[in-house]
Design an enzyme around this catalytic site. Structure first.
Site, PDB file in Angstrom:
ATOM      1  N   ASN A 123       0.661  -1.241  -0.155  1.00 12.06           N
ATOM      2  CA  ASN A 123       0.254  -0.080  -0.229  1.00 12.06           C
ATOM      3  C   ASN A 123       1.109   1.591  -0.463  1.00 12.06           C
ATOM      4  O   ASN A 123       2.258   1.131   0.227  1.00 12.06           O
ATOM      5  CB  ASN A 123      -1.024  -0.035   1.406  1.00 12.06           C
ATOM      6  CG  ASN A 123      -0.627  -0.267   2.346  1.00 12.06           C
ATOM      7  OD1 ASN A 123       0.263   0.854   2.613  1.00 12.06           O
ATOM      8  ND2 ASN A 123      -0.527  -1.120   3.281  1.00 12.06           N
ATOM      9  N   PHE A 149      -4.230   3.744  15.369  1.00 12.83           N
ATOM     10  CA  PHE A 149      -4.372   4.446  13.959  1.00 12.83           C
ATOM     11  C   PHE A 149      -6.018   4.831  13.200  1.00 12.83           C
ATOM     12  O   PHE A 149      -6.190   3.362  12.869  1.00 12.83           O
ATOM     13  CB  PHE A 149      -4.283   5.307  12.819  1.00 12.83           C
ATOM     14  CG  PHE A 149      -2.540   6.002  13.098  1.00 12.83           C
ATOM     15  CD1 PHE A 149      -2.198   5.766  14.126  1.00 12.83           C
ATOM     16  CD2 PHE A 149      -2.754   7.604  12.606  1.00 12.83           C
ATOM     17  CE1 PHE A 149      -0.386   6.664  14.499  1.00 12.83           C
ATOM     18  CE2 PHE A 149      -1.570   8.143  12.950  1.00 12.83           C
ATOM     19  CZ  PHE A 149      -0.991   7.604  13.893  1.00 12.83           C
TER      20      PHE A 149
END
Ligand code: C5P
Length: 403
Positions: A209, A325
Site C-alpha cells: 500500500n 490509527f
C-alpha cells in the site's frame, strides 16, 4: 547529547557574536541542527557567510524580505525549532524582549514563539548592573526565559566584571541539561509500528500500500526524544532509521506481529503502520509463470492478524497505553469511535486519507484524537509536529494517571 534537537540561534549585536561560529560548531558536534537569525547589528560582528557555512543552512536576517517569508516565514522558523537560543543576548535585545517589541525578524520570532527560550547575556558590566537591565532580566526569567550566565571577567571594553558571555561549551552543556530535564518519559518503553506491509504472492511479487512511514517514524522519534526506550517495527519505507531508536525491519504483517510481540513489555504502543488486512493464502515457492493461452489463477486471500487488536488484548503484557490509527476516507470520527471499541485500544488517532487531501505521501496531517473522554480536533500540522504533540500528550497522561 543534542541528537535531533533543532536550535534556532538568534545572534544579536555584541562583540561576543564572534564566538557564535564556535557555538554553532559545538552544538552541531553534539547532534543538533542549528539555524541562525542574525540581527542587523549582529551582522556587524559576524558575517552571514560564516554562520551559513558553519551551520550549513541559510541565515535569516530580514523580516521584510519577500523571499525569506515565502521560503520559510517567521512563524515557521519558530515552529521548526525545539528551542530558541539568544547568544549573545545584548542589553538592547533583552529590553525589547521584556517589552514585547517586534521590530525586526529576531524580536518578531521571539514574540511569536511558543518554544522554550534560552538567552546568554553579554554586555558591559555597567549595562549589566543597570536597574533597567536587572528589571528586564527578572521579567524575562518570570516568563520562563532561561538565562545562561553571564560570566565575570575581562571585557572587550577594558573593564572587568559581570557581563562576559558564557563560553560556547558552557552554553552547549546548559542546553544538554535543559533537554535532559525535559525527558518526561524517561524510563518508559515504547513500541511503534510504521510503514506498509508487503504481502508476498511469490518470491518476486507482493501486495503493498501507499504508506510512506513518515508519521510512524516521526512518532518513534518524538517518543525517543522524550526519553522512552523505543522500538520501531517498520515495513519497507524510504525513511531513514530515527537515531537512538531500535529499528526492526520487517515485510509482512505476520513478521510485524512477531517483532512487536518480541518487543514487549512496553508501556506505550502506537500502531501507525498500514498493515495489510489480507494476505495471499499460499505464497508460491517459485515465480508464477505466464502460460500461453491460459488465464491467471485468482489470488485467494486470508485475513492477516490484527496487530493493534492483539496488543490491546494481550493478557499479562498489555502496554498501559495502546494507540491505533484510523485512516478513513469518510465518516472519520464515527468510524474511529467504533474502531476504538472494536480493537480494544485506548486512543485512536483518526485521519482523513482521501486522495484529495494527500495525507499518505504528504508532509502534513490533520488528525483527531479519539479517547473514551471525547474527541480532540488538532489543527493541520506537519507529521513531525503531530508526532511531537502526541508524545507530549502521552507524557501528560503518564504524569497524571500512571504516576
Ligand atoms: O482496521 P483498520 O486497518 O482500519 O485499523 C487501523 C489501525 O489498526 C491502525 O492503527 C493499524 O496500525 C492497525 N492495524 C493492525 N493490524 C492490522 C490492521 C490494522 O495493527 N492487521
Amino acid at each position: 547529547m543534542l541528537a535531533n534537537k533543532r536550535i534556532l540561534l538568534i545572534v544579536a549585536g555584541g562583540i561576543a557574536a564572534y564566538k557564535t561560529p564556535d557555538l554553532v560548531r559545538r552544538l552541531r558536534e553534539r547532534g543538533a541542527t542549528v539555524r541562525c537569525i542574525l540581527t542587523s547589528s549582529g551582522a556587524q560582528f559576524v558575517s552571514p557567510l560564516t554562520l551559513g557555512a558553519i551551520s550549513e543552512d541559510r541565515v535569516y536576517d530580514n523580516l521584510l524580505s519577500l523571499t525569506d517569508e515565502y521560503e520559510m516565514g517567521h512563524i515557521n522558523l519558530s515552529r521548526q525549532a525545539d528551542a530558541l537560543l539568544v547568544a549573545p543576548a545584548t542589553a538592547n535585545l533583552l529590553a525589547k524582549m521584556a517589552q514585547g517589541l517586534a521590530d525586526d525578524l529576531a524580536t518578531t520570532v521571539l514574540l511569536a514563539t511558543d518554544k522554550p527560550v534560552l538567552a546568554a547575556p553579554a554586555m558591559n558590566v555597567q549595562m549589566w548592573n543597570h536597574p533597567a537591565t536587572q528589571v528586564n532580566l527578572n521579567t524575562l526569567a518570570s516568563r520562563g526565559v532561561k538565562l545562561i550566565g553571564p560570566n565575570e571577567g575581562d571585557m572587550a571594553c577594558g573593564e572587568y566584571g559581570m557581563g562576559r558571555m558564557s563560553e560556547p561549551l558552557e552554553i552547549t552543556t546548559t542546553l544538554e541539561d535543559f533537554f535532559a530535564a525535559n525527558k518526561r518519559l524517561a524510563g518508559r518503553r515504547a513500541l511503534v509500528t510504521s510503514g506498509p506491509t508487503y504481502e508476498p504472492i511469490d518470491p518476486i511479487r507482493y501486495i503493498a500500500n501507499r504508506s510512506s512511514g513518515k508519521q510512524g517514524h516521526a512518532i518513534a522519534r518524538a517518543l525517543s526524544n522524550l526519553g522512552t526506550k523505543t522500538t520501531l517495527v517498520t515495513g519497507p519505507t524510504q525513511q531513514p532509521d530515527p537515531p537512538g531508536v531500535q529499528v526492526v525491519h520487517v515485510e509482512s504483517a505476520r513478521q510485524m506481529l512477531a517483532a512487536c510481540e518480541a518487543a514487549l513489555p512496553a508501556d506505550i504502543a502506537v500502531c501507525a503502520a498500514a498493515v495489510a488486512d489480507w494476505r495471499i493464502d499460499t505464497e508460491a515457492n517459485q515465480k508464477l509463470k505466464k502460460e500461453a493461452g491460459s488465464h491467471p489463477s485468482p489470488l485467494v486471500m486470508v485475513e492477516n492478524p490484527d496487530i493493534l487488536q492483539t496488543l490491546s488484548n494481550t493478557k499479562t503484557t498489555r502496554p498501559g497505553l495502546v494507540i491505533g490509527f484510523a485512516a478513513e476516507t469518510q465518516n472519520v470520527i464515527v468510524n474511529a469511535k467504533s474502531k476504538l471499541a472494536q480493537k480494544g485500544c485506548d486512543w485512536i488517532i483518526a485521519n482523513n486519507v482521501s486522495s484529495e487531501i494527500g495525507t499518505f505521501a504528504g508532509e502534513a496531517n490533520t488528525v483527531h484524537l479519539v479517547t473514551s473522554e471525547g474527541v480532540e480536533d488538532w489543527p493541520r500540522l506537519s507529521k513531525v509536529e503531530v508526532g511531537r504533540r502526541l508524545a507530549d500528550r502521552i507524557a501528560d497522561t503518564f504524569e497524571t494517571s500512571h504516576g
